[in-house]
Design an enzyme around this catalytic site. Sequence first.
Site, PDB file in Angstrom:
ATOM      1  N   HIS A  72       0.548  -1.292   0.040  1.00 32.62           N
ATOM      2  CA  HIS A  72       0.124   0.253  -0.741  1.00 32.62           C
ATOM      3  C   HIS A  72       0.901   1.381  -0.580  1.00 32.62           C
ATOM      4  CE1 HIS A  72      -3.822  -1.312   1.360  1.00 32.62           C
ATOM      5  NE2 HIS A  72      -3.282  -2.705   0.851  1.00 32.62           N
ATOM      6  N   TYR A 202      -9.528   6.113   7.299  1.00 26.76           N
ATOM      7  CA  TYR A 202      -9.736   6.212   8.470  1.00 26.76           C
ATOM      8  C   TYR A 202     -10.679   7.575   8.535  1.00 26.76           C
ATOM      9  CZ  TYR A 202      -4.936   3.643   9.137  1.00 26.76           C
ATOM     10  OH  TYR A 202      -4.243   3.292  10.016  1.00 26.76           O
ATOM     11  N   PRO A 294      -4.187   1.515  18.624  1.00 23.61           N
ATOM     12  CA  PRO A 294      -4.057   0.774  17.493  1.00 23.61           C
ATOM     13  C   PRO A 294      -3.901   1.673  16.415  1.00 23.61           C
ATOM     14  CG  PRO A 294      -6.227   0.140  17.727  1.00 23.61           C
ATOM     15  CD  PRO A 294      -5.172   0.572  18.938  1.00 23.61           C
ATOM     16  N   LYS A 298       0.893   0.433  14.663  1.00 26.62           N
ATOM     17  CA  LYS A 298       2.685   0.820  15.926  1.00 26.62           C
ATOM     18  C   LYS A 298       2.746  -1.004  15.977  1.00 26.62           C
ATOM     19  CE  LYS A 298       3.728   3.859  13.286  1.00 26.62           C
ATOM     20  NZ  LYS A 298       4.001   3.217  12.037  1.00 26.62           N
ATOM     21  N   TYR A 385       3.238   6.899   9.670  1.00 21.64           N
ATOM     22  CA  TYR A 385       3.116   6.148   8.943  1.00 21.64           C
ATOM     23  C   TYR A 385       3.558   4.725   8.283  1.00 21.64           C
ATOM     24  CZ  TYR A 385      -1.397   3.266   8.044  1.00 21.64           C
ATOM     25  OH  TYR A 385      -2.318   2.076   8.518  1.00 21.64           O
TER      26      TYR A 385
HETATM   27  C1  PHB Z   1      -6.143  -4.213  10.560  1.00 26.60           C
HETATM   28  O1  PHB Z   1      -6.289  -4.290   9.671  1.00 26.60           O
HETATM   29  O2  PHB Z   1      -6.198  -4.606  11.212  1.00 26.60           O
HETATM   30  C2  PHB Z   1      -5.836  -2.864  11.030  1.00 26.60           C
HETATM   31  C3  PHB Z   1      -4.972  -2.214  10.142  1.00 26.60           C
HETATM   32  C4  PHB Z   1      -4.768  -0.243  10.592  1.00 26.60           C
HETATM   33  C5  PHB Z   1      -4.390  -0.095  11.496  1.00 26.60           C
HETATM   34  C6  PHB Z   1      -5.202  -1.335  13.031  1.00 26.60           C
HETATM   35  C7  PHB Z   1      -5.574  -2.143  12.507  1.00 26.60           C
HETATM   36  O3  PHB Z   1      -4.289   1.124  12.301  1.00 26.60           O
END
Ligand code: PHB
Length: 395
Positions: A72, A202, A294, A298, A385
């Site tokens: 990605h 997000y 989450p 990280k 990120y």
């Molecule tokens: C996930 O795919 O479980 C996931 C992805 C990004 C995040 C947290 C969890 O920031």
Amino acid sequence: MQTQVGIIGGGPSGLCLARLLSLANIQSVILERHDRAYVEARIRAGVLEQGMVDLLRKAEVSERMDREGLVHSGITLTFDDRFERVDLAGLTGGKHVVVYGQTELTRDLYDAVLKDANIQVVFNAKDVSPVGFLDDRPNLEFTTGAQRRKLRCDYIAGCDGYHGASRAAVPREMIVEYERVYPFGWLGVLADTPPVHDELIYSNHKRGFALCSMRSHTRTRCYIQVGLDEKASDWPDERFWYELCTRLPARFSDAMVTGPAIEKSIAPLRSFVAEPLRFGRLFLVGDAGHIVPPTGAKGLNLAASDVHYLSTALVAFYHQGRTDLLKRYSQVALRRIWAAVRFSWWLTSITHKFGSDPIEHKIQLAELDYLMSSTAGRTTIAENYVGLPFEPTFV
Ligand code: PHB
Ligand code: APR
């Protein structure tokens, strides 16, 4: 029993550390409280920074990740019915992340570790107790079946997660713990439906945060912010998908393919750091020493830098008799940990609903609007990120 490095915990940290040590001909024993099936069944995040990818390649366990992992090079932020792509690669000189579930990664690690002659894994090791690490006589006492046993080793790696035995064994006066518990949790759903978008979304919405992630082109992983008093059973599938769609702009909610949840659970959000991370011959690694919310994914990536530093330090000790890197481990690891703690806290603070005062949401929207209007703002998100670099002088 005797070995060179005694490892408590067979999660990603312990497994990866054991592999890197083995490839340098250093022997280890992993004491894992549960069995393999239990460890592999846990569903966690799945976004790997380049540092983690490199580490898995070095540990020679990357074949499937290299084949199946999704590269990605951007993420999408949505707020106030807007959607904004943050071009991770364009803003960081070509860096990207790889989406590959921790469940898969743990399976790959076990496949390699269980064939590795330098590594012994003891499953169902109960009541593990690290002793003697402050006076140069480290031992791991543990129970298998009805038998109490002792493992003598040179060093102990505490890779046993937030609730493990290693941090708990440190005298209270030697450790400082910093903690913030957030006033909400994440309700996560895994479903065999195609992801709504080809990159992660997000979303800041006035009803609360939402995240659309994935495990593959046919498996979706999505989350919504929920109250701490809520239970997964309060959220039948239809209610979950409806709420998720409500928190997304129409171009995504209209395209959402819903389906039955194959997993559904609520996780609390916490920022936690223990200082220091070394106590004589005991080292804390991964979740045993720190937890991040989450947002930003990280957790696993911080475990990767700890494992990188500790394996480098142990190899320098066994191959060259050097103790300088072992002495620097805590300080160097903590610098990157605090940077990720700050980023995860900040990304959480601008994307989640904290209270009912509408001014908070308005200020978040103003901050997101500013960040998206500024190359510096977008770059600060992108750099963090994709992951901050490992310390180059730690060799
Ligand atoms: C996930 O795919 O479980 C996931 C992805 C990004 C995040 C947290 C969890 O920031
Ligand atoms: N004795 C032996 N094993 C233990 C003990 C104990 N007292 N306590 C916990 N364990 C085992 C757990 O069963 C688990 O398999 O230690 C392992 C710890 O694994 P994780 O919690 O996954 O922690 P870690 O290996 O550091 O993985 C990095 O970062 O943010 C997260 O999702 C990410 O889980 C990932 C973690």
